[in-house]
Design a protein around this motif. Structure first.
Motif, PDB file in Angstrom:
ATOM      1  N   MET A  84      18.359 -28.173 -19.147  1.00 41.60           N
ATOM      2  CA  MET A  84      18.527 -27.671 -20.519  1.00 41.60           C
ATOM      3  C   MET A  84      17.157 -27.289 -21.089  1.00 41.60           C
ATOM      4  SD  MET A  84      20.118 -29.589 -23.861  1.00 41.60           S
ATOM      5  CE  MET A  84      21.817 -29.305 -23.383  1.00 41.60           C
ATOM      6  N   THR A  85      17.101 -26.138 -21.737  1.00 37.07           N
ATOM      7  CA  THR A  85      15.850 -25.668 -22.326  1.00 37.07           C
ATOM      8  C   THR A  85      15.626 -26.345 -23.676  1.00 37.07           C
ATOM      9  OG1 THR A  85      16.141 -23.520 -21.274  1.00 37.07           O
ATOM     10  CG2 THR A  85      14.553 -23.643 -23.060  1.00 37.07           C
ATOM     11  N   SER A  86      14.471 -26.915 -23.867  1.00 39.72           N
ATOM     12  CA  SER A  86      14.179 -27.566 -25.137  1.00 39.72           C
ATOM     13  C   SER A  86      13.830 -26.516 -26.177  1.00 39.72           C
ATOM     14  CB  SER A  86      13.010 -28.555 -24.976  1.00 39.72           C
ATOM     15  OG  SER A  86      11.813 -27.865 -24.702  1.00 39.72           O
ATOM     16  N   ASP A  87      13.920 -26.894 -27.451  1.00 39.07           N
ATOM     17  CA  ASP A  87      13.675 -25.971 -28.541  1.00 39.07           C
ATOM     18  C   ASP A  87      12.282 -25.376 -28.482  1.00 39.07           C
ATOM     19  OD1 ASP A  87      14.046 -26.061 -32.141  1.00 39.07           O
ATOM     20  OD2 ASP A  87      14.856 -24.685 -30.649  1.00 39.07           O
ATOM     21  N   ILE A  88      11.284 -26.188 -28.124  1.00 41.59           N
ATOM     22  CA  ILE A  88       9.901 -25.736 -28.127  1.00 41.59           C
ATOM     23  C   ILE A  88       9.651 -24.699 -27.044  1.00 41.59           C
ATOM     24  CG2 ILE A  88       8.989 -27.461 -26.540  1.00 41.59           C
ATOM     25  CD1 ILE A  88       7.358 -26.275 -29.841  1.00 41.59           C
ATOM     26  N   ASP A  89      10.481 -24.656 -26.009  1.00 38.71           N
ATOM     27  CA  ASP A  89      10.324 -23.677 -24.934  1.00 38.71           C
ATOM     28  C   ASP A  89      11.021 -22.362 -25.244  1.00 38.71           C
ATOM     29  OD1 ASP A  89       8.816 -25.339 -23.315  1.00 38.71           O
ATOM     30  OD2 ASP A  89      10.593 -26.316 -22.502  1.00 38.71           O
ATOM     31  N   GLU A  90      11.716 -22.302 -26.366  1.00 36.33           N
ATOM     32  CA  GLU A  90      12.420 -21.096 -26.748  1.00 36.33           C
ATOM     33  C   GLU A  90      11.600 -20.281 -27.735  1.00 36.33           C
ATOM     34  OE1 GLU A  90      16.975 -22.824 -26.304  1.00 36.33           O
ATOM     35  OE2 GLU A  90      16.063 -22.597 -28.291  1.00 36.33           O
ATOM     36  N   ALA A  91      11.854 -19.008 -27.762  1.00 33.23           N
ATOM     37  CA  ALA A  91      11.195 -18.114 -28.716  1.00 33.23           C
ATOM     38  C   ALA A  91      12.213 -17.730 -29.776  1.00 33.23           C
ATOM     39  CB  ALA A  91      10.655 -16.877 -27.996  1.00 33.23           C
ATOM     40  N   LEU A  92      12.227 -18.496 -30.877  1.00 30.13           N
ATOM     41  CA  LEU A  92      13.185 -18.274 -31.956  1.00 30.13           C
ATOM     42  C   LEU A  92      12.437 -17.978 -33.243  1.00 30.13           C
ATOM     43  CD1 LEU A  92      15.614 -21.259 -31.255  1.00 30.13           C
ATOM     44  CD2 LEU A  92      15.838 -18.888 -30.469  1.00 30.13           C
ATOM     45  N   ASP A  93      13.036 -17.106 -34.077  1.00 27.28           N
ATOM     46  CA  ASP A  93      12.395 -16.818 -35.348  1.00 27.28           C
ATOM     47  C   ASP A  93      12.816 -17.864 -36.384  1.00 27.28           C
ATOM     48  OD1 ASP A  93      14.913 -16.154 -36.332  1.00 27.28           O
ATOM     49  OD2 ASP A  93      14.538 -14.002 -36.411  1.00 27.28           O
ATOM     50  N   TRP A  94      12.354 -17.704 -37.615  1.00 25.77           N
ATOM     51  CA  TRP A  94      12.580 -18.721 -38.646  1.00 25.77           C
ATOM     52  C   TRP A  94      14.048 -18.880 -39.015  1.00 25.77           C
ATOM     53  CZ3 TRP A  94      14.104 -17.563 -43.818  1.00 25.77           C
ATOM     54  CH2 TRP A  94      14.250 -16.223 -44.096  1.00 25.77           C
ATOM     55  N   GLN A  95      14.876 -17.927 -38.618  1.00 25.25           N
ATOM     56  CA  GLN A  95      16.310 -18.019 -38.869  1.00 25.25           C
ATOM     57  C   GLN A  95      17.101 -18.450 -37.636  1.00 25.25           C
ATOM     58  OE1 GLN A  95      16.750 -13.946 -40.515  1.00 25.25           O
ATOM     59  NE2 GLN A  95      17.331 -14.921 -42.454  1.00 25.25           N
ATOM     60  N   GLY A  96      16.359 -18.837 -36.587  1.00 26.75           N
ATOM     61  CA  GLY A  96      17.001 -19.326 -35.375  1.00 26.75           C
ATOM     62  C   GLY A  96      17.458 -18.256 -34.413  1.00 26.75           C
ATOM     63  N   ARG A  97      17.073 -17.021 -34.649  1.00 26.78           N
ATOM     64  CA  ARG A  97      17.456 -15.932 -33.763  1.00 26.78           C
ATOM     65  C   ARG A  97      16.412 -15.749 -32.664  1.00 26.78           C
ATOM     66  NH1 ARG A  97      18.056 -11.716 -38.664  1.00 26.78           N
ATOM     67  NH2 ARG A  97      15.838 -12.316 -38.660  1.00 26.78           N
ATOM     68  N   GLU A  98      16.879 -15.311 -31.490  1.00 29.80           N
ATOM     69  CA  GLU A  98      15.961 -15.081 -30.379  1.00 29.80           C
ATOM     70  C   GLU A  98      15.056 -13.903 -30.710  1.00 29.80           C
ATOM     71  OE1 GLU A  98      16.063 -14.411 -25.521  1.00 29.80           O
ATOM     72  OE2 GLU A  98      17.906 -14.848 -26.633  1.00 29.80           O
ATOM     73  N   ILE A  99      13.767 -14.055 -30.413  1.00 32.43           N
ATOM     74  CA  ILE A  99      12.783 -13.018 -30.716  1.00 32.43           C
ATOM     75  C   ILE A  99      12.861 -11.903 -29.681  1.00 32.43           C
ATOM     76  CG2 ILE A  99      10.310 -12.510 -30.914  1.00 32.43           C
ATOM     77  CD1 ILE A  99       9.968 -15.393 -31.939  1.00 32.43           C
ATOM     78  N   ASP A 100      12.869 -10.675 -30.165  1.00 32.70           N
ATOM     79  CA  ASP A 100      12.925  -9.495 -29.302  1.00 32.70           C
ATOM     80  C   ASP A 100      11.627  -8.713 -29.467  1.00 32.70           C
ATOM     81  OD1 ASP A 100      13.468  -7.250 -27.827  1.00 32.70           O
ATOM     82  OD2 ASP A 100      15.001  -6.464 -29.209  1.00 32.70           O
TER      83      ASP A 100
END
Length: 257
Positions: free
Chosen positions: A1-17
């Motif tokens: 499982m990928t932890s939150d810190i390893d993800e690239a999410l913006d301030w609204q929780g959306r994946e960064i493109d």
């Protein structure tokens, strides 16, 4: 499982493109990096790194909807853009703006609703400007003031409701104020007074209810006033008093006749 810190999410929780980012050219120039230095990311460390790499872009972000972006942009943006941030809804933004603005503009933050802002404002102003804050509702604000303000201005804090504030006053106040504080209800305050009073004045505290105060008295009081403490109910106080009296007796015997 990928932890939150390893993800690239913006301030609204959306994946960064990165492909749709307005700063796509920065990536090609190695001036930003996904999950490391990114203004779109919701993690403050990554935002901070982005502005460290691109301080010239901070002016464009002082009005960003994410408070972390506004707060970090305030560290780098033109000071002419910062005054409106003193009214920002987030205390971190207000503080980061205040730390770079002249004193005349930040004085109103002495009444800021957030204690952390008021505490930090104390570190930026001095003496006369601190006096209105001596009645602050938060004891820690008053404590920081007691540690910083000129000792001659400590008067309003002598009767502060918080013993720790009064203890700092006892440590720093002019010595001629100390007798007036000798009846303080907190033993911690009286201990500090016992440490600073002139030996000839310590008899006022010789019968103090707290053994720690009497111990300080026994260690410093004038020898002619020491006698009663040699029979104190506390062993440590007795030992201190008797040790000093014994030393006096030994010195008297060593004097040439």
């Amino acid at each position: 499982m990928t932890s939150d810190i390893d993800e690239a999410l913006d301030w609204q929780g959306r994946e960064i493109d990165c492909g749709s980012c307005a700063h796509a050219e920065l990536r090609a120039a190695s001036r930003c990096r996904l999950k490391h230095a990114c203004v779109q990311d919701r993690y403050a460390r990554r935002i901070d790194r982005f502005f460290n790499w691109n301080p010239d872009l901070a002016n464009n972000y002082v009005g960003h909807p994410h408070f972390e972006v506004r707060a970090i942009a305030a560290k780098h943006a033109s000071v002419f853009l910062l005054p409106p941030l003193l009214d920002d809804a987030e205390e971190t933004v207000r503080w980061n703006a205040a730390r770079r603005l002249p004193k005349r503009l930040i004085m109103r933050l002495r009444r800021d609703p957030h204690r952390e802002v008021r505490i930090r404002i104390v570190s930026m102003i001095d003496d006369a400007d601190l006096i209105p804050m001596m009645s602050d509702s938060d004891y820690y604000v008053r404590l920081v003031i007691a540690r910083k303000i000129d000792p001659r201005l400590l008067g309003p804090l002598i009767e502060d409701v918080e013993p720790e504030v009064r203890r700092v006053v006892a440590q720093r106040a002019p010595r001629d104020w100390l007798l007036g504080m000798a009846t303080d209800t907190a033993a911690g305050v009286r201990i500090e007074i016992a440490k600073r009073l002139a030996p000839d004045l310590l008899s006022r505290l010789r019968s103090d209810a707290d053994w720690r105060v009497r111990y300080e008295v026994a260690s410093r009081i004038a020898l002619r006033e020491l006698g009663p403490l040699a029979d104190d109910e506390d062993e440590l106080v007795r030992d201190m008093a008797r040790g000093r009296l014994s030393g006096l007796a030994e010195r008297s015997m060593e004097r040439p006749r």
